[in-house]
Every structure is written in structure tokens, then in C-alpha cells.
Design an enzyme around this catalytic site. Structure first.
Site, PDB file in Angstrom:
ATOM      1  N   HIS A  72       1.059  -1.366  -0.138  1.00 16.77           N
ATOM      2  CA  HIS A  72      -0.123  -0.056  -0.146  1.00 16.77           C
ATOM      3  C   HIS A  72       0.955   1.483  -0.005  1.00 16.77           C
ATOM      4  O   HIS A  72       1.827   1.222   0.652  1.00 16.77           O
ATOM      5  CB  HIS A  72      -0.924  -0.017   1.113  1.00 16.77           C
ATOM      6  CG  HIS A  72      -2.105  -0.926   0.772  1.00 16.77           C
ATOM      7  ND1 HIS A  72      -3.086  -0.368   0.671  1.00 16.77           N
ATOM      8  CD2 HIS A  72      -2.260  -2.133   1.377  1.00 16.77           C
ATOM      9  CE1 HIS A  72      -4.412  -1.290   0.566  1.00 16.77           C
ATOM     10  NE2 HIS A  72      -3.506  -2.491   0.798  1.00 16.77           N
ATOM     11  N   PRO A  73       0.337   2.434  -0.620  1.00 20.34           N
ATOM     12  CA  PRO A  73       0.879   3.667  -0.740  1.00 20.34           C
ATOM     13  C   PRO A  73       1.012   4.525   0.548  1.00 20.34           C
ATOM     14  O   PRO A  73      -0.071   3.993   1.504  1.00 20.34           O
ATOM     15  CB  PRO A  73       0.503   4.315  -1.807  1.00 20.34           C
ATOM     16  CG  PRO A  73      -0.929   3.962  -1.687  1.00 20.34           C
ATOM     17  CD  PRO A  73      -0.924   2.384  -1.265  1.00 20.34           C
ATOM     18  N   SER A  89      -6.753   3.838  -5.458  1.00 21.56           N
ATOM     19  CA  SER A  89      -6.182   4.933  -4.485  1.00 21.56           C
ATOM     20  C   SER A  89      -6.475   6.267  -4.488  1.00 21.56           C
ATOM     21  O   SER A  89      -6.684   6.798  -3.685  1.00 21.56           O
ATOM     22  CB  SER A  89      -4.701   4.279  -4.353  1.00 21.56           C
ATOM     23  OG  SER A  89      -4.531   3.049  -3.743  1.00 21.56           O
ATOM     24  N   GLN A  93      -8.569   8.080  -1.694  1.00 17.65           N
ATOM     25  CA  GLN A  93      -7.638   9.226  -0.923  1.00 17.65           C
ATOM     26  C   GLN A  93      -8.627  10.596  -1.069  1.00 17.65           C
ATOM     27  O   GLN A  93      -8.613  11.517  -0.129  1.00 17.65           O
ATOM     28  CB  GLN A  93      -6.257   9.566  -1.263  1.00 17.65           C
ATOM     29  CG  GLN A  93      -5.456   8.201  -0.775  1.00 17.65           C
ATOM     30  CD  GLN A  93      -3.802   8.523  -0.745  1.00 17.65           C
ATOM     31  OE1 GLN A  93      -3.710   9.589  -0.636  1.00 17.65           O
ATOM     32  NE2 GLN A  93      -3.244   7.198  -0.914  1.00 17.65           N
ATOM     33  N   VAL A 125      -2.207   1.778   7.076  1.00 10.80           N
ATOM     34  CA  VAL A 125      -3.449   1.383   6.118  1.00 10.80           C
ATOM     35  C   VAL A 125      -4.759   1.745   6.924  1.00 10.80           C
ATOM     36  O   VAL A 125      -4.782   1.130   7.999  1.00 10.80           O
ATOM     37  CB  VAL A 125      -3.216   0.021   5.535  1.00 10.80           C
ATOM     38  CG1 VAL A 125      -4.594  -0.310   4.693  1.00 10.80           C
ATOM     39  CG2 VAL A 125      -2.049  -0.061   4.657  1.00 10.80           C
ATOM     40  N   ILE A 126      -5.610   2.574   6.274  1.00 10.13           N
ATOM     41  CA  ILE A 126      -6.912   2.788   6.946  1.00 10.13           C
ATOM     42  C   ILE A 126      -7.780   2.772   5.701  1.00 10.13           C
ATOM     43  O   ILE A 126      -7.594   3.185   4.617  1.00 10.13           O
ATOM     44  CB  ILE A 126      -6.852   3.879   7.764  1.00 10.13           C
ATOM     45  CG1 ILE A 126      -8.196   4.035   8.722  1.00 10.13           C
ATOM     46  CG2 ILE A 126      -6.519   5.136   6.752  1.00 10.13           C
ATOM     47  CD1 ILE A 126      -8.322   5.217   9.700  1.00 10.13           C
ATOM     48  N   ALA A 128      -9.885   4.713   3.706  1.00 14.80           N
ATOM     49  CA  ALA A 128     -10.056   6.137   3.358  1.00 14.80           C
ATOM     50  C   ALA A 128     -11.423   6.520   3.130  1.00 14.80           C
ATOM     51  O   ALA A 128     -11.839   7.515   3.428  1.00 14.80           O
ATOM     52  CB  ALA A 128      -9.242   6.546   2.391  1.00 14.80           C
TER      53      ALA A 128
END
Length: 182
Positions: A72-73, A89, A93, A125-126, A128
Site C-alpha cells: 500500500h502507498p 487509491s 484518498q 493503512v486505513i 480512506a
């Protein structure tokens, strides 16, 4: 998100390669998950698909969960700032407002991301889409207090939430169940 969702019946008829192409990024950059889940067909409904991915993630040892997290970024990190995130992503985000952070918020996020990654060896990581930037910043700060094992499990559970939402984006949940044809 694709302009048209895939009917469940079509998902169940996908070849291995088609399934990987379609579901290979429901767990960020981890087509291995889709490769493992393909054999679970036929799926009864969209929830069955999501639970198959979730069950696979749950069965991974801690090192496997950490490996998925490493794919994950960083939230609002350099990839986001340079426009190099996956389309999923980027959309996620943006939905949390991470693309509209003040310079102060961006710097705080950067410092917390670095502290988190230095401590745990994988990015924070959550999900978003289920949070906004203030809750994400607060969660990042709070989760820095967790143990390695707690964070691996917590992060994997967040991956499962992300995965489920991505699957709901892809598959028409109104399409008929395959129960009657089994």
C-alpha cells in the site's frame, strides 16, 4: 470505478486470467489474493466474493499480512503528490479529502507516516472511504501506540474493508444469486 458493473454470472464464468485482470487490485498491487480466490467460484453473491478475499487474508500468517500492507502507498505521500497512485487509491484518498490538505496537515501526515513506517516496517493503512482526513490523522497518531502484532491485524482488517468496497464497485450486487442454479 468501471462505468458498468460486472454481473455475478459473468464473474463466475471468468477464466483465471480474466479474474486476475478484473480483481487483481482489489487488494492493492496483490494479484496473488485474486489468484487464490479464483478457485472459490462459483460465488453465490457479491458478499461471497468479498468474504472469500477476507478469509484468504485472515489465513495469512502475520508476515503475509505485513507483506500485503507493504504494497500500500503512504496516505497523501509522494506517490499521491506525483499522481502515481492506482486509480482506486487516487479515488479513495480524494474521497477522504487527502487531496485538499493544508501544507501543515500534509507535513504532519508525512511525519506521522514516517514514524509509523519506521516503527512497523509497513505503511499505515486505513479505509480512506470510511474516514475523512481529520479522523485519518487522529487514527495514525493513536495507532502508533499499538504493538507490531496488533497493527498487522488492524491493518489487514482495514485492507479487507478496502477490498470489499472495491469489489462492490466492480460487481453488480443486484444480479441474481447463483444459489438457484447450484
Amino acid at each position: 470505478m468501471p462505468s458498468t458493473q460486472i454481473p455475478l454470472k459473468k464473474v463466475n464464468k471468468m477464466t483465471y486470467e480474466e479474474f486476475i485482470r478484473c480483481f487483481g487490485n482489489v487488494v492493492e498491487h496483490c494479484s496473488l489474493c485474486a489468484a487464490a480466490v479464483w478457485r472459490e467460484r462459483p460465488f453465490h453473491d457479491v458478499q461471497h466474493i468479498a468474504s472469500s478475499f477476507g478469509d484468504f487474508i485472515d489465513r495469512l500468517p502475520t508476515s503475509g499480512k505485513e507483506g500485503i500492507l507493504r504494497l500500500h502507498p503512504d496516505l497523501a505521500g509522494r506517490l499521491a503528490q506525483s499522481g502515481q497512485l492506482t486509480s482506486e487509491s487516487t479515488r479513495e484518498q480524494r474521497s477522504a479529502g487527502l487531496d485538499k490538505m493544508s501544507e501543515e496537515e500534509r507535513q504532519r501526515m508525512s511525519v506521522l507516516n514516517k514514524r509509523y513506517k519506521d516503527k512497523f516496517g509497513f505503511p499505515f493503512v486505513i479505509c480512506a472511504r470510511e474516514n475523512k482526513k481529520d479522523a485519518i490523522l487522529k487514527g495514525l497518531e493513536e495507532r502508533l501506540e499499538n504493538s507490531q502484532l496488533t497493527e498487522a491485524i488492524t491493518g489487514a482488517n482495514e485492507v479487507k474493508k478496502i477490498c470489499r468496497l472495491r469489489i462492490l464497485d466492480l460487481v453488480n450486487s443486484d444480479s441474481q444469486s447463483t444459489q438457484s442454479s447450484l
